[in-house]
Design an enzyme around this catalytic site. Structure first.
Site, PDB file in Angstrom:
ATOM      1  N   ALA A 121     -10.313 -15.571  -9.925  1.00  0.00           N
ATOM      2  CA  ALA A 121     -10.142 -17.119 -10.204  1.00  0.00           C
ATOM      3  C   ALA A 121      -8.638 -17.344 -10.629  1.00  0.00           C
ATOM      4  O   ALA A 121      -8.293 -18.370 -11.594  1.00  0.00           O
ATOM      5  CB  ALA A 121     -11.067 -17.829 -11.391  1.00  0.00           C
TER       6      ALA A 121
ATOM      7  N   CYS B 120      11.361  11.791 -16.758  1.00  0.00           N
ATOM      8  CA  CYS B 120      12.620  12.369 -17.078  1.00  0.00           C
ATOM      9  C   CYS B 120      13.583  11.297 -16.338  1.00  0.00           C
ATOM     10  O   CYS B 120      14.878  10.945 -17.025  1.00  0.00           O
ATOM     11  CB  CYS B 120      12.821  13.568 -16.571  1.00  0.00           C
ATOM     12  SG  CYS B 120      12.027  14.716 -17.508  1.00  0.00           S
TER      13      CYS B 120
ATOM     14  N   ASP C 112      -5.934  -9.570  -6.704  1.00  0.00           N
ATOM     15  CA  ASP C 112      -4.780  -9.073  -6.715  1.00  0.00           C
ATOM     16  C   ASP C 112      -4.440  -7.497  -6.999  1.00  0.00           C
ATOM     17  O   ASP C 112      -3.390  -7.264  -7.167  1.00  0.00           O
ATOM     18  CB  ASP C 112      -3.959  -9.980  -7.686  1.00  0.00           C
ATOM     19  CG  ASP C 112      -4.270  -9.775  -9.078  1.00  0.00           C
ATOM     20  OD1 ASP C 112      -5.332  -8.993  -9.412  1.00  0.00           O
ATOM     21  OD2 ASP C 112      -3.711 -10.245  -9.986  1.00  0.00           O
TER      22      ASP C 112
ATOM     23  N   ASN D 159       2.070 -22.685 -13.496  1.00  0.00           N
ATOM     24  CA  ASN D 159       3.009 -23.233 -12.235  1.00  0.00           C
ATOM     25  C   ASN D 159       2.132 -23.399 -11.061  1.00  0.00           C
ATOM     26  O   ASN D 159       2.788 -23.903  -9.941  1.00  0.00           O
ATOM     27  CB  ASN D 159       4.298 -22.591 -12.364  1.00  0.00           C
ATOM     28  CG  ASN D 159       4.177 -21.127 -11.788  1.00  0.00           C
ATOM     29  OD1 ASN D 159       2.913 -20.452 -11.957  1.00  0.00           O
ATOM     30  ND2 ASN D 159       5.172 -20.599 -11.093  1.00  0.00           N
TER      31      ASN D 159
END
Length: 573
Positions: A28, A178, A122, A61
């Site tokens: 959602a 590293c 996603d 946004n």
């Protein structure tokens, strides 16, 4: 009539099917907000919405159904309330806050109720999980996704089209410890160091970390001096952490340690710099500190790359704010929407980039990387959700065959469609036969593994092996310890993988369901295809609909007729 327009577009019979259907939307967020709007306006009778996230400031946004007052609320619960304002056709909305991969909250029986599933996820792991459940239950679903100006929709008809796992998906990139701690060469190395190592070691709740794990480090390097130095760095940060709440020299000690002392020790390990440009310790003095202490409030642009002095100021004020907060809070975790923690990570990583002669980044760019934010554009989400909804409704048309395309969007406004590709014969997910195995409660307690072996062996007509859980072997021709063990006592007997020793027939994956009666599925196993030596073994012919720069992709973009999808079955036997 409220649905007169839909009736003209879809046809009365198709609309009736849509209105009587029960669908699931997983996710959602940006794509999910747009998709739910479309599904509601398409007239679906019942829509279940699942998401495990809460709303953050950075969502607003592009996730247009959320407002500032919704921050920290559940996405699924909030989005369901938001669409009620235009739920003209009376869809029943069922929001659920949780992880779609949680088998306790979302058991197999829950999945069986849906006629169609829409993905608006996603991450690869959750997408693959939804794919596996749809393959098991023969449930059609719509895979969709966006990234910046690019997007795709892929209708998936289990076993008649390529599934989500038929193509190789690139996992999130990880970097050696590293490299992050000793020899960074990219901005992302410095950002990861600042967020996952420095910030975590100083301020966050202390747990084990791969960045300080001695065994993990020893696997990456056999340079004793480097190993010793990494251990010393971590120990000194632990000592500095202990002083944070009561030290008025925290900032001075921090900067001196991580940008001067630590760097000088690294320079003394000459073997690290035989083929690399060595770093340059940060030089600063008491006058610089006095300038920072006397500087008043300041604002720095998110989109501008800060200078060294600006990064020092940002680090100074953000660390001072975090120090004050730690007087009341036991620990502070990184949050991309927390100004103090985000500014600290941005400034710390940029100063490390300066020391190692690496390009600095703006706070905006660092936030995207540190927050694992996938670039999202509201217009792309709107396009892709529209395609997903429009193509998905066509599944409900009363045709013996379906005309369904993959669609995608890319820069320069090119929209490309292509025939949905066939299953990849070498796909580990859909090349296997997946079925439900129903066993009654009584039989589960009384039958032994021998019963299951006797049922399975004739299917292959040769020796077989059986694995459960994380590839745990419970039976093969040389291992029969569990044969006399009751099914209820066989460990991890939930998902069962069956293979023939000759690797001749397709694998069988059985999902055990404890029910009222015992029913073994009717199974007709197919021969495995012969795998040719090729660099393209893991690829399939055809692509999702994608936006492709410069115009249409190669291939026929017209509709293509495919065979009727496998009928969804809830019970097999």
């Amino acid at each position: 009539m409220k649905n007169a327009y839909l009736k003209r577009v879809l046809g009365e019979e198709c609309l009736n099917r849509v209105q009587s259907s029960r669908v699931l939307m997983v996710g959602a967020g940006g794509l999910g907000c747009e998709l739910l709007k479309d599904l509601v306006l398409c007239g679906y009778g019942e829509i279940h919405i699942v998401d495990l996230d809460t709303i953050t400031l950075s969502n607003l946004n592009r996730q247009f159904l959320f407002r500032k007052t919704d921050i920290d609320k559940s996405k699924s619960l909030t989005v369901a309330k938001a669409v009620e304002a235009f739920n003209y056709l009376g869809a029943r909305l069922v929001p659920l806050h949780g992880n779609i991969m949680d088998t306790k909250q979302f058991p197999l029986e829950w999945w069986q109720q849906f006629d169609y599933i829409y993905n608006a996820l996603d991450n690869i792991e959750a997408r693959s999980y939804v794919n596996s459940m749809c393959l098991l239950l023969k449930t059609p679903f719509m895979e969709s996704g966006t990234e910046g100006y690019n997007g795709h929709v892929s209708p998936i008809l289990p076993y008649n089209s390529a599934c989500f796992d038929c193509q190789t998906h690139v996992p999130p990139k990880t970097y050696p410890v590293c490299t992050i701690r000793s020899t960074p060469s990219l901005p992302v190395h410095c950002i990861t160091w600042a967020k996952e190592f420095l910030f975590y070691q100083l301020f966050d709740e202390q747990e084990s970390s791969s960045f300080t794990d001695a065994d993990a480090i020893a696997k990456e390097t056999d340079n004793d001096a480097e190993i010793e130095n990494l251990a010393q760095e971590a120990n000194e940060l632990a000592e500095l952490r202990a002083k944070i709440k009561h030290s008025d020299k925290f900032f001075v000690e921090l900067v001196n340690k991580i940008y001067k002392v630590d760097i000088e020790r690294l320079l003394s390990i000459e073997t690290l710099w035989q083929t690399r440009r060595p770093p340059t310790p940060l030089e600063w003095d008491l006058e610089a500190l006095q300038r920072l202490e006397t500087a008043g409030a300041f604002e720095l642009s998110d989109t501008k790359v800060w200078s060294v002095d600006e990064n020092l100021r940002a680090l100074y004020f953000s660390s001072a704010n975090i120090q004050r907060r730690l007087q009341k809070e036991e620990f502070i975790s990184f949050d991309k929407d927390d100004d103090d923690t985000m500014t600290f990570v941005a400034a710390a990583s940029n100063l490390r980039s300066h020391v190692f002669h690496i390009e600095a980044k703006s706070r905006f760019d660092i936030k995207e990387i540190a927050g694992n934010i996938i670039p999202a554009i509201a217009t792309t989400n709107a396009f892709i959700s529209g395609f997903a909804s429009a193509i998905g409704t066509r599944y409900f048309q009363n045709n013996a065959s379906l005309h369904i395309l993959n669609t995608s969007v890319a820069p320069k406004n090119a929209i490309v469609s292509a025939p949905i590709p066939p299953p990849n014969p070498h796909c580990s997910s859909c090349s296997a036969r997946r079925e439900l195995l129903y066993v009654s409660k009584h039989d589960f307690e009384s039958l032994t593994l021998q019963w299951l072996v006797d049922k399975l062996t004739p299917l292959y007509n040769e020796d077989i092996s059986i694995q459960v859980g994380e590839s745990k072997l419970i039976y093969d021709v040389d291992f029969d310890d569990y044969l006399s063990v009751k099914l209820s006592q066989v460990p991890d007997l939930k998902v069962i993988l069956v293979q023939d020793d000759a690797n001749r027939l397709q694998n069988l994956v059985l999902y055990l369901v404890i029910g009222e009666e015992t029913r073994f599925p009717s199974v007709d196993l197919q021969a495995k295809p012969v795998k040719e030596d090729s660099d393209d073994d893991d690829k399939i012919n055809g692509d999702d609909i994608e936006l492709v720069e410069g115009g249409a992709a190669d291939g026929d973009s017209s509709d293509v007729e495919i065979v009727e999808p496998v009928t969804k079955k809830q019970h097999i036997g």
